[in-house]
Design a protein around this motif. Structure first.
Motif, PDB file in Angstrom:
ATOM      1  N   LEU A 127      59.782  -7.894  62.086  1.00  0.00           N
ATOM      2  CA  LEU A 127      60.520  -8.976  61.427  1.00  0.00           C
ATOM      3  C   LEU A 127      61.104  -8.444  60.134  1.00  0.00           C
ATOM      4  O   LEU A 127      60.532  -7.541  59.518  1.00  0.00           O
ATOM      5  CB  LEU A 127      59.613 -10.171  61.128  1.00  0.00           C
ATOM      6  CG  LEU A 127      58.534 -10.007  60.048  1.00  0.00           C
ATOM      7  CD1 LEU A 127      58.144 -11.354  59.478  1.00  0.00           C
ATOM      8  CD2 LEU A 127      57.328  -9.288  60.608  1.00  0.00           C
ATOM      9  N   GLN A 128      62.248  -8.988  59.763  1.00  0.00           N
ATOM     10  CA  GLN A 128      62.814  -8.649  58.453  1.00  0.00           C
ATOM     11  C   GLN A 128      63.004  -9.943  57.667  1.00  0.00           C
ATOM     12  O   GLN A 128      62.157 -10.293  56.854  1.00  0.00           O
ATOM     13  CB  GLN A 128      64.091  -7.823  58.626  1.00  0.00           C
ATOM     14  CG  GLN A 128      63.758  -6.408  59.135  1.00  0.00           C
ATOM     15  CD  GLN A 128      64.953  -5.515  59.347  1.00  0.00           C
ATOM     16  OE1 GLN A 128      66.008  -5.702  58.745  1.00  0.00           O
ATOM     17  NE2 GLN A 128      64.810  -4.522  60.215  1.00  0.00           N
ATOM     18  N   CYS A 129      64.079 -10.691  57.947  1.00  0.00           N
ATOM     19  CA  CYS A 129      64.241 -11.937  57.188  1.00  0.00           C
ATOM     20  C   CYS A 129      63.244 -12.997  57.621  1.00  0.00           C
ATOM     21  O   CYS A 129      62.982 -13.945  56.893  1.00  0.00           O
ATOM     22  CB  CYS A 129      65.670 -12.455  57.279  1.00  0.00           C
ATOM     23  SG  CYS A 129      66.086 -13.330  58.803  1.00  0.00           S
ATOM     24  N   GLY A 130      62.717 -12.883  58.826  1.00  0.00           N
ATOM     25  CA  GLY A 130      61.685 -13.804  59.277  1.00  0.00           C
ATOM     26  C   GLY A 130      62.205 -15.113  59.847  1.00  0.00           C
ATOM     27  O   GLY A 130      61.402 -15.957  60.250  1.00  0.00           O
ATOM     28  N   ARG A 158      54.406  -4.841  55.354  1.00  0.00           N
ATOM     29  CA  ARG A 158      55.067  -5.610  54.301  1.00  0.00           C
ATOM     30  C   ARG A 158      54.178  -6.737  53.754  1.00  0.00           C
ATOM     31  O   ARG A 158      53.480  -7.421  54.494  1.00  0.00           O
ATOM     32  CB  ARG A 158      56.361  -6.226  54.823  1.00  0.00           C
ATOM     33  CG  ARG A 158      57.383  -5.196  55.248  1.00  0.00           C
ATOM     34  CD  ARG A 158      58.763  -5.782  55.323  1.00  0.00           C
ATOM     35  NE  ARG A 158      58.787  -7.094  55.947  1.00  0.00           N
ATOM     36  CZ  ARG A 158      59.865  -7.868  55.971  1.00  0.00           C
ATOM     37  NH1 ARG A 158      60.985  -7.460  55.402  1.00  0.00           N
ATOM     38  NH2 ARG A 158      59.829  -9.044  56.562  1.00  0.00           N
ATOM     39  N   TYR A 161      62.520 -21.463  53.348  1.00  0.00           N
ATOM     40  CA  TYR A 161      63.980 -21.309  53.379  1.00  0.00           C
ATOM     41  C   TYR A 161      64.584 -22.580  52.779  1.00  0.00           C
ATOM     42  O   TYR A 161      63.877 -23.583  52.594  1.00  0.00           O
ATOM     43  CB  TYR A 161      64.449 -21.086  54.819  1.00  0.00           C
ATOM     44  CG  TYR A 161      63.814 -19.857  55.444  1.00  0.00           C
ATOM     45  CD1 TYR A 161      64.442 -18.620  55.376  1.00  0.00           C
ATOM     46  CD2 TYR A 161      62.572 -19.928  56.050  1.00  0.00           C
ATOM     47  CE1 TYR A 161      63.848 -17.484  55.917  1.00  0.00           C
ATOM     48  CE2 TYR A 161      61.969 -18.794  56.590  1.00  0.00           C
ATOM     49  CZ  TYR A 161      62.613 -17.575  56.525  1.00  0.00           C
ATOM     50  OH  TYR A 161      62.028 -16.454  57.043  1.00  0.00           O
ATOM     51  N   GLY A 190      65.510 -10.206  53.566  1.00  0.00           N
ATOM     52  CA  GLY A 190      64.754  -9.602  54.648  1.00  0.00           C
ATOM     53  C   GLY A 190      64.601  -8.106  54.533  1.00  0.00           C
ATOM     54  O   GLY A 190      64.016  -7.466  55.408  1.00  0.00           O
TER      55      GLY A 190
END
Lengths: 159, 775
Positions: free
Chosen positions: A99-102, B12, B25, B493
């Protein structure tokens, strides 16, 4: 707008609510139940970010009305694990950088979760095929496939 | 200083939250009394607004207000500020928060409804009576430059708003003396960005303090604050802007948008918090895209195929406005001559307004465009001179011993382009070795036996990263011994919370779990610019290093006093400052932090500023140049035109890797973005400027089933231009990818096929080329 009373189970909890007939399941989960892990990326059933598990099968919460979930058992990303105790699948996502931005992640997790329940040892191709209904703009998918394989293996190991 | 985290593939820190649905968000923000906004948008590409009648809409259930620009005029009904002024643009070419007179693209916002729910706001849109007079439309930049073409804005004399030029050396002399000259024209379409999270804004006036708070899914929250403050005639300090978790950016979210202003104005007008969440159709209509370029180019080379010069022009479709100034075409221009050591070049770009959605950089900005045409020119030379494609490149590359290399080009601020470090030929050799280029002929023969066309592609690029002037950071050790890093650099991200924490943890000798990174909140850190142009690792990363070193020095100074030891005998380890070789002699960072936090009447050491904290602003006045080569194989079904990428290998040098896992993720995502540009993503409009691809059913993003596994190999040549030796990694995957895929398709089609000069390439197009080749 006509409202209807519905009874359903969400993440193991019994829920009774009045909803307008036009409210989709995603909005119901997010707005009425404050389960904001389910995300809306396209609202026309293509991106898969809103994927939840309904009666054991992955479903797009943006294409399903809340009233259609009357009597159903709904599982969202919030059912999988907690930040302190991630599920095997969530741990695999973390370890593989899946995942990056999720934003697409909850839908990815629920799609794979549903797959792993019916297919204990999926192939890369099977996973990619199943993921064809979930769009990700960050990862390029490879790490997600890796994570799904790792999670499958971890589950087999603990059975 | 020990290095434990820098360079390590640590998981992470942001993931546990995001994996459990606990990310926040913009759409997850709910405030008491919040109203929901929906925008009435132009349904024509060019028109004059005659009348907007909201009478019926105002009586709809749940509707609280309908605003046009006239209703919000008290806040100044004027065009928005230009984000990036350019001397060639005498006046800003920006739209107003809501259009009140002329609309110039389908999707331009005209009015907004505020209602108790989003559904009710959307219901009411249909009840607003809108009368628009249609005006002539220019929907193709090539037509837009023609004399007598309709004007994209009725008040402008010409659709060409600027002509950018980049040149170096005596190009005519180089072409006259060259052994060969070849001409090509190129059409590059780049589509949109399509972050999975669409845009969103929440604005909340604070009645007691008079402050305005804004949460926005932005790559540039501080730019939103600055421009909004200017627009409102307020002080920046009275506006708080936060970018919470943002679901992907890729360039377009770096713009300051009309909707951000309109929602803020509406919140001030009605006194309630207002939320607007873009839906995907609006994203297709109203979020900036990166669109078409049409290049006419000539390349000159010597008898051995070495590229000597390039000249020509480009018509650049800028869409209906230039909110981002000329950054996109200027970036394309500044990307020449790529990895090639050219004796001369001379290029010009006509920047043309059309009645299409405004454009902005999308991952790679104009760099993929420049890489595409340069790589196709290299392939042209190889094809015409019957040379291996890699040989043309090897002979033409800037060589390692020429570093630092001044290209003769200019950055968009006019400063000379000088590559800092690297070995371009080495990256090419590495990628050819790893993909087993030597075994390709055999694989091709095997594919042919199955009735498939196998093609081999390669492409190289250079990427300017770490754009200045700064992205700052503060590092603070709390009395509890935690380390808090704050910065203006927003994340969409990229994993900043982890990479920046890795740098701080190493400098302070603490466990990574003790570090928290708070970013992109103007109340938490005073200044910020943008997360764009692969700049945050270099700028914010270096600032964290600088700030953490200052904190370290301060801690050592205090500890030396407390332990009665020399400063040089001390090290930071395990959350303590301790005497080297005598770990029992130590003082905890938390203790030092508590002392420096102060207590009434208790002195702190003389000459030491309170707080175990420091701020760093790395002065990023020189760019760091990443580079790389990519190679791939495609397998084409000649009957259907289906093109599968069967292998993909990347060799990449972005200097010192802070977190190789995160860098690999950036590169993979970037390559897939480029593959999408090569094969799938096509934003179509008809002649009237109507979008024809406004759903994900019509506009295809790359999906898991079509994408290959991507193998990545790193070369680490530290940049000498920043204290951590890093170069940016956000766009290097994308920049050469489309060129690489097209090169492979060309190779699969064979030497007598038409030369491929465009993308995206559809299966139908591939079948057509195969048919032409067989005739």
């Amino acid at each position: 707008m006509s409202a209807r009373k519905i009874n359903l189970t969400v993440n193991g909890r019994a829920v009774e609510a009045e909803v307008e007939a036009r409210v989709n399941l995603a909005d119901f989960l997010r707005q009425t139940l404050a389960l904001t892990g389910t995300h809306l990326g396209c609202e026309h059933g293509v991106c898969g970010a809103c994927t939840v598990i309904v009666d054991g099968r992955p479903a797009r919460a943006c294409l399903m009305l809340a009233v259609q979930a009357d009597g159903a058992k709904v599982e969202t990303v919030e059912s999988l694990g907690t930040p302190e105790a991630l599920s095997e699948l969530q741990l695999a996502f973390r370890d593989r950088h899946a995942l990056q931005c999720g934003f697409c992640t909850p839908g990815m997790l629920m799609t794979i979760e549903a797959l792993l329940r019916v297919e204990a040892a999926p192939t890369r191709e099977q996973i990619r095929d199943v993921l064809s209904g979930n769009l990700c703009r960050c990862t390029g998918y490879q790490a997600i496939v890796d994570a799904a394989l790792d999670a499958a293996e971890a589950r087999r190991g603990t059975r | 200083m020990s290095t434990r985290y820098f360079g390590a593939a640590v998981p992470r820190l942001e993931d546990p939250r995001l994996l459990t649905g606990k990310g926040t968000y913009v759409d997850d923000i709910v405030l008491p009394g919040m109203l929901h906004a929906a925008f009435l948008r132009s349904s024509v590409a060019h028109g004059r607004i005659r009348r907007v009648d909201a009478t019926a809409a105002l009586s709809m259930p749940g509707v609280r207000a309908v605003y046009t620009m006239a209703d919000l005029g008290g806040f100044g009904a004027r065009p928005m500020p230009a984000m990036a002024p350019h001397p060639l643009l005498k006046t800003p070419i920006t739209c107003s928060p809501l259009a009140s007179d002329e609309v110039c693209y389908v999707g331009e916002a005209i009015a907004m409804v505020l209602a108790d729910s989003r559904a009710e706001a959307e219901d009411a849109l249909g009840a607003i009576e809108l009368d628009i007079e249609h005006l002539p439309v220019v929907a193709d930049a090539r037509q837009g430059v023609a004399a007598g073409a309709p004007r994209a804005h009725s008040g402008r004399d010409s659709n060409v708003i600027a002509t950018l030029r980049g040149s170096h050396g005596d190009v005519d002399a180089v072409f006259a003396a060259a052994a060969h000259r070849f001409s090509e024209t190129f059409e590059i379409h780049r589509g949109g960005c399509h972050s999975m999270e669409c845009r969103g804004v929440v604005a909340a006036p604070e009645p007691r303090s008079g402050e305005l708070s804004l949460w926005t899914s932005s790559q540039s929250p501080y730019m939103v604050r600055r421009h909004l403050a200017t627009y409102l005639g307020r002080d920046e300090a009275d506006i708080r802007v936060t970018a919470p978790d943002v679901g992907g950016g890729f360039g377009p979210k770096a713009n300051v948008y009309p909707e951000e202003f309109a929602v803020a104005l509406a919140a001030l007008a009605c006194g309630h918090p207002v939320k607007w969440i873009e839906d995907r159709q609006e994203h297709f209509l109203a979020t900036t895209q990166q669109r078409d370029q049409f290049w006419s180019l000539e390349v000159a080379c010597d008898a051995a195929g070495r590229m000597l010069g390039v000249r020509g022009r480009c018509i650049h479709d800028n869409g209906a406005y230039a909110p981002y100034g000329l950054i996109l075409p200027a970036t394309a221009l500044a990307s020449f001559p790529g990895p090639y050591a050219l004796a001369a070049f001379d290029l010009s770009i006509d920047v043309v307004l059309t009645n299409l959605v405004p454009t902005s950089p999308v991952r790679g900005a104009g760099r993929p465009n420049a890489a595409f045409v340069l790589e196709r020119l290299a392939d042209t030379i190889a094809r015409r001179l019957n040379l291996p494609r890699e040989e043309v490149r090897r002979r033409s590359f800037v060589r390692a011993e020429q570093m630092p290399y001044v290209t003769g080009g200019k950055m968009r601020d006019g400063s000379p382009v000088a590559y800092d470090s690297g070995d371009y030929a080495k990256a090419l050799s590495l990628v050819l070795e790893k993909i087993d280029a030597a075994g390709f002929a055999r694989r091709r023969a095997e594919a042919a036996a199955r009735g498939r066309l196998l093609g081999f592609g390669l492409a190289s690029c250079v990427e300017d990263t770490g754009l200045g002037p700064f992205e700052g950071a503060s590092v603070r050790v709390t009395p509890a011994g935690k380390v808090v890093v704050t910065t203006g650099a927003a994340s969409q991200g990229q994993g900043h919370a982890t990479t920046l924490a890795q740098i701080a943890a190493d400098a302070l000798g603490v466990d990574l779990s003790q570090v928290t990174v708070k970013a992109a909140d103007s109340r938490v850190f005073p200044l910020g610019i943008s997360t764009i142009a692969s700049r945050v690792a270099v700028t914010a990363g270096s600032s964290v290093e600088i700030a953490a070193r200052k904190v370290r020095d301060k801690a050592i100074k205090i500890a030396a006093h407390m332990l009665e030891a020399g400063e040089h005998d001390l090290e930071l380890e395990n959350g303590q400052v301790r005497v080297v070789g005598v770990p029992d002699m130590n003082v905890a960072l938390s203790t030092i932090a508590r002392i420096l936090s102060g207590s009434a009447g208790v002195p702190i050491p003389a000459g030491v500023e309170p707080d175990l904290a420091a701020t760093g602003y790395f002065e990023a006045n020189q760019l760091a140049f990443a580079y790389g080569s990519q190679a791939c194989e495609v397998e084409i079904d000649p009957e259907t035109g289906d093109c599968r990428i069967t292998r993909y290998v990347v060799a990449h040098d972005c200097g010192r890797l802070i977190n190789p896992m995160i860098v690999d993720g950036q590169i993979r995502g970037g390559v897939v973005h480029g593959i999408g540009n090569a094969l799938f993503e096509h934003m179509r409009h008809d002649e009237a400027g109507q979008p024809l691809t406004a759903t994900f059913a019509d506009y295809l993003l790359p999906g898991a089933a079509e994408m290959p596994d991507i193998e990545i190999h790193h070369i680490e040549t530290p940049s000498p231009r920043n204290p951590i030796g890093a170069k940016g990694a956000g766009e290097g995957g994308t920049i050469p990818a489309a060129a690489c895929v097209i090169s492979a398709i060309q190779d699969a089609l064979g030497p007598t096929a038409p030369f491929v000069t465009m993308h995206p390439v559809s299966p139908e197009q591939i079948v057509e080329w195969i048919d032409q080749t067989r005739k």
